[in-house]
Design an enzyme around this catalytic site. Structure first.
Site, PDB file in Angstrom:
ATOM      1  N   LYS A 189      17.729  61.050  -1.617  1.00 21.74           N
ATOM      2  CA  LYS A 189      17.285  59.659  -1.722  1.00 21.74           C
ATOM      3  C   LYS A 189      15.759  59.618  -1.734  1.00 21.74           C
ATOM      4  O   LYS A 189      15.112  59.720  -0.698  1.00 21.74           O
ATOM      5  CB  LYS A 189      17.790  58.792  -0.572  1.00 21.74           C
ATOM      6  CG  LYS A 189      17.562  57.285  -0.844  1.00 21.74           C
ATOM      7  CD  LYS A 189      17.537  56.454   0.413  1.00 21.74           C
ATOM      8  CE  LYS A 189      16.167  56.319   1.020  1.00 21.74           C
ATOM      9  NZ  LYS A 189      15.181  55.594   0.168  1.00 21.74           N
ATOM     10  N   GLY A 242       8.636  61.314   6.310  1.00 19.99           N
ATOM     11  CA  GLY A 242       8.227  59.917   6.356  1.00 19.99           C
ATOM     12  C   GLY A 242       7.487  59.630   7.642  1.00 19.99           C
ATOM     13  O   GLY A 242       6.923  60.531   8.285  1.00 19.99           O
ATOM     14  N   SER A 243       7.505  58.382   8.037  1.00 18.06           N
ATOM     15  CA  SER A 243       6.756  57.973   9.230  1.00 18.06           C
ATOM     16  C   SER A 243       7.455  58.461  10.494  1.00 18.06           C
ATOM     17  O   SER A 243       8.664  58.699  10.516  1.00 18.06           O
ATOM     18  CB  SER A 243       6.628  56.454   9.269  1.00 18.06           C
ATOM     19  OG  SER A 243       7.887  55.849   9.531  1.00 18.06           O
ATOM     20  N   VAL A 246      10.325  55.983  11.640  1.00 24.51           N
ATOM     21  CA  VAL A 246      11.603  56.155  10.936  1.00 24.51           C
ATOM     22  C   VAL A 246      12.200  57.515  11.275  1.00 24.51           C
ATOM     23  O   VAL A 246      13.427  57.666  11.316  1.00 24.51           O
ATOM     24  CB  VAL A 246      11.413  55.980   9.422  1.00 24.51           C
ATOM     25  CG1 VAL A 246      12.736  56.181   8.686  1.00 24.51           C
ATOM     26  CG2 VAL A 246      10.859  54.595   9.111  1.00 24.51           C
ATOM     27  N   GLY A 247      11.365  58.501  11.555  1.00 25.25           N
ATOM     28  CA  GLY A 247      11.861  59.804  11.983  1.00 25.25           C
ATOM     29  C   GLY A 247      12.665  59.713  13.272  1.00 25.25           C
ATOM     30  O   GLY A 247      13.696  60.385  13.429  1.00 25.25           O
ATOM     31  N   GLU A 264       9.565  65.995   8.896  1.00 20.36           N
ATOM     32  CA  GLU A 264       8.127  66.164   8.634  1.00 20.36           C
ATOM     33  C   GLU A 264       7.544  64.770   8.671  1.00 20.36           C
ATOM     34  O   GLU A 264       7.784  63.959   7.769  1.00 20.36           O
ATOM     35  CB  GLU A 264       7.915  66.854   7.275  1.00 20.36           C
ATOM     36  CG  GLU A 264       6.541  67.475   7.128  1.00 20.36           C
ATOM     37  CD  GLU A 264       5.468  66.463   6.778  1.00 20.36           C
ATOM     38  OE1 GLU A 264       4.668  66.115   7.691  1.00 20.36           O
ATOM     39  OE2 GLU A 264       5.431  66.006   5.635  1.00 20.36           O
ATOM     40  N   CYS A 298      -0.019  62.620   5.023  1.00 14.16           N
ATOM     41  CA  CYS A 298       0.180  62.987   6.429  1.00 14.16           C
ATOM     42  C   CYS A 298      -0.831  64.021   6.888  1.00 14.16           C
ATOM     43  O   CYS A 298      -1.134  64.127   8.072  1.00 14.16           O
ATOM     44  CB  CYS A 298       1.603  63.497   6.642  1.00 14.16           C
ATOM     45  SG  CYS A 298       2.038  64.916   5.613  1.00 14.16           S
ATOM     46  N   GLU A 396      -1.802  56.583  12.758  1.00 18.02           N
ATOM     47  CA  GLU A 396      -1.901  57.003  11.366  1.00 18.02           C
ATOM     48  C   GLU A 396      -2.165  55.780  10.488  1.00 18.02           C
ATOM     49  O   GLU A 396      -1.278  54.970  10.245  1.00 18.02           O
ATOM     50  CB  GLU A 396      -0.621  57.715  10.929  1.00 18.02           C
ATOM     51  CG  GLU A 396      -0.740  58.377   9.576  1.00 18.02           C
ATOM     52  CD  GLU A 396       0.489  59.183   9.214  1.00 18.02           C
ATOM     53  OE1 GLU A 396       0.333  60.274   8.644  1.00 18.02           O
ATOM     54  OE2 GLU A 396       1.605  58.727   9.511  1.00 18.02           O
TER      55      GLU A 396
END
Length: 502
Positions: A189, A242-243, A246-247, A264, A298, A396
């Protein structure tokens, strides 16, 4: 002033329609809804994707499960899988310009930069193809005359691969070829903002000979299909980039069935600068590290931690070079910084800058949005007099914003570097080997660059400490992340035990 390159009229940007790939066939989603992508640089719709629903995600997982349980891919020899991966690499190279255009226009990335990313991805696919043939287990014939131990490495199974919008093609290339090399099947996705190049990759995979159902590609929002991809019992592993926020959700969803997880996530990466360094080389790296990919990276070197004795001079030099950075049309080969991904993200970046100014930071360069007539752009920005407890120094920002902090002793520099929740990467600049090695050993980060920044190679592992993630991508062990180990404990000769005579 930053050099501005205004986007050219958008009349030649044609809308491209995409389908989703499930079971080797291209088609519409279960509900027939679509997602449209507006180019962040030109403000016109350039892509239309089929919007996946939960039903589509479940169908893709079912197909991937069947392909793993009964299909040919996991049962091929390593050399057979390797040959197909090499063919994929060749076909990517053949369609490099098409792929570069898609990432440039959908993500707002400078096309010259994306061409380099596509070339890097080709190298990663070839490296993964080599690792496919090197994957092996272990044997132990030292356990006594009656025992032989064999440790197998087997593909983990069905892998959900979820990728972000900032490096659409490169990041899927850091995951998918290694999963395929191990013999896994997948549901991919990509971000619904930048799915075009990943869907073209689906065409390439089928042409190269990847069997039907081994790679399934659906486009949908995280809210719509993310929970299914990360919690479904038929998914054995989730690989997510991703962020950090959301991780955490991904990890919580995967915990419902105790899946293997590779994450990651974000970074707040420092460059620590000592007075004895090559300042000319550092200033170039500082500008590159802060503004590469518009700071939507990142690995961005978003914190400069400067020795107090050189801070003023360094900030002045970095600001002077920042004036020469070319911001604007991503389709212009001379552009160095492209568009910001969405208007909402531009607003978020701007709030970080204004908050820092209200807290006492000084604007050394840039500071605001650029009106180039089309799309959304941000001026390269330098904030000095930043304090370690400011949000702009700890969180971030994901934009072209550089925060400058100062230190007096090596221990203080290490303390500032380690004071955030992230630990993805760091840099140190000094001609003194002891200084570089001390920083390298004591800064908690997955990568520490010494007298350079944001270099990389397919052979070098990539990943973070702390809340920057779990696991590593790239490197010779990358394929192993997509495997399970199985022990075969073989007894030779007569069995003796509780109820048998000795």
């Amino acid at each position: 002033m930053t050099i501005e390159i205004r986007p050219k009229p958008s009349a030649d940007l044609k809308l491209r329609e995409f389908s989703m790939l499930i079971g080797g066939s291209w088609g519409k989603g279960a509900e027939g809804r679509t997602i449209e992508r507006i180019a962040p640089s030109h403000g016109v719709t350039v892509s239309r994707y089929q919007a996946a629903t939960r039903a589509d995600a479940e169908r893709a997982i079912s197909v991937a499960r069947q392909a793993f349980d009964t299909g040919p891919w996991p049962r091929m020899t390593a050399s057979e899988r390797s040959r197909i991966l090499l063919k994929v690499a060749d076909l990517i190279a053949d369609r490099a310009e098409e792929l570069a255009f898609l990432d440039a226009i959908e993500a707002g990335k400078p096309i010259s930069q994306v061409r380099g990313e596509i070339a890097g991805s080709v190298d990663i696919w070839r490296y993964a193809a080599a690792l496919a043939r090197d994957l092996h287990g272990e044997s132990y014939n030292t356990l006594g005359d009656g025992t032989l131990g064999v440790v197998l490495r087997e593909a983990v199974g069905v892998v959900s691969i979820i990728t972000p919008w900032n490096f659409p093609f490169l990041i899927v290339g850091q995951k998918l070829p290694f999963a395929l090399a191990a013999g896994c099947t997948t549901v991919v996705k990509p971000s619904e903002l930048t799915s075009g190049s990943t869907l073209v990759l689906g065409e390439i995979l089928l042409e190269a000979g990847v069997p039907e159902g081994v790679v399934n590609i659906i486009v949908g929002t995280g809210a719509e299909v993310g929970p299914t991809l990360t919690s479904h019992p038929d998914v054995d592993m989730v690989s997510f980039t991703g962020s950090t926020g959301v991780g955490r959700l991904t990890m919580a969803n995967a915990a419902q069935t105790l899946k293997k997880v590779s994450l990651e996530l974000g970074g707040k990466n420092p460059q620590i600068v000592f007075p004895d360094c090559d300042l000319e080389a550092f200033v170039d790296a500082a500008v590159f590290g802060a503004y590469f990919n518009a700071g939507e990276c990142c690995n961005a070197g978003s914190r400069l931690i400067l020795h107090k004795s050189i801070a003023g001079d360094v900030v002045a030099r970095v600001a002077e070079l920042s004036k020469k950075v070319k911001v604007g049309d991503p389709l212009d080969p001379s552009t160095q910084v492209g568009a910001i991904i969405t208007p909402q993200h531009l607003d978020k970046i701007s709030r970080y800058v204004s908050g820092a100014m209200e807290g006492g930071a000084t604007m050394a360069h840039g500071g605001g949005a650029l009106d180039l007539g089309l799309g959304q752009f941000m001026a390269p920005t330098i904030l000095s007099d930043v304090k370690p407890d400011m949000a702009v120094a700890r969180e971030e920002v994901f934009g072209p914003v550089l925060s400058v902090l100062t230190f007096e002793t090596l221990d203080e520099a290490i303390r500032i570097a380690n004071s955030v929740d992230y630990g993805l990467s760091a840099g140190v600049w000094s001609r003194d080997f002891d200084t570089c090695l001390t920083i390298g050993r004591k800064v908690r980060a997955g990568t520490v660059w010494m007298n350079t920044f944001m270099d990389g190679a397919s052979e070098l592992p990539f990943g973070g400490y702390k809340q920057s993630g779990l696991g590593r991508e790239l490197g010779r062990h990358a394929v192993e992340d997509y495997t399970e180990t199985k022990t075969l404990n073989m007894h030779i000769g007569n069995r003796t035990g509780w109820w048998m005579p000795r």
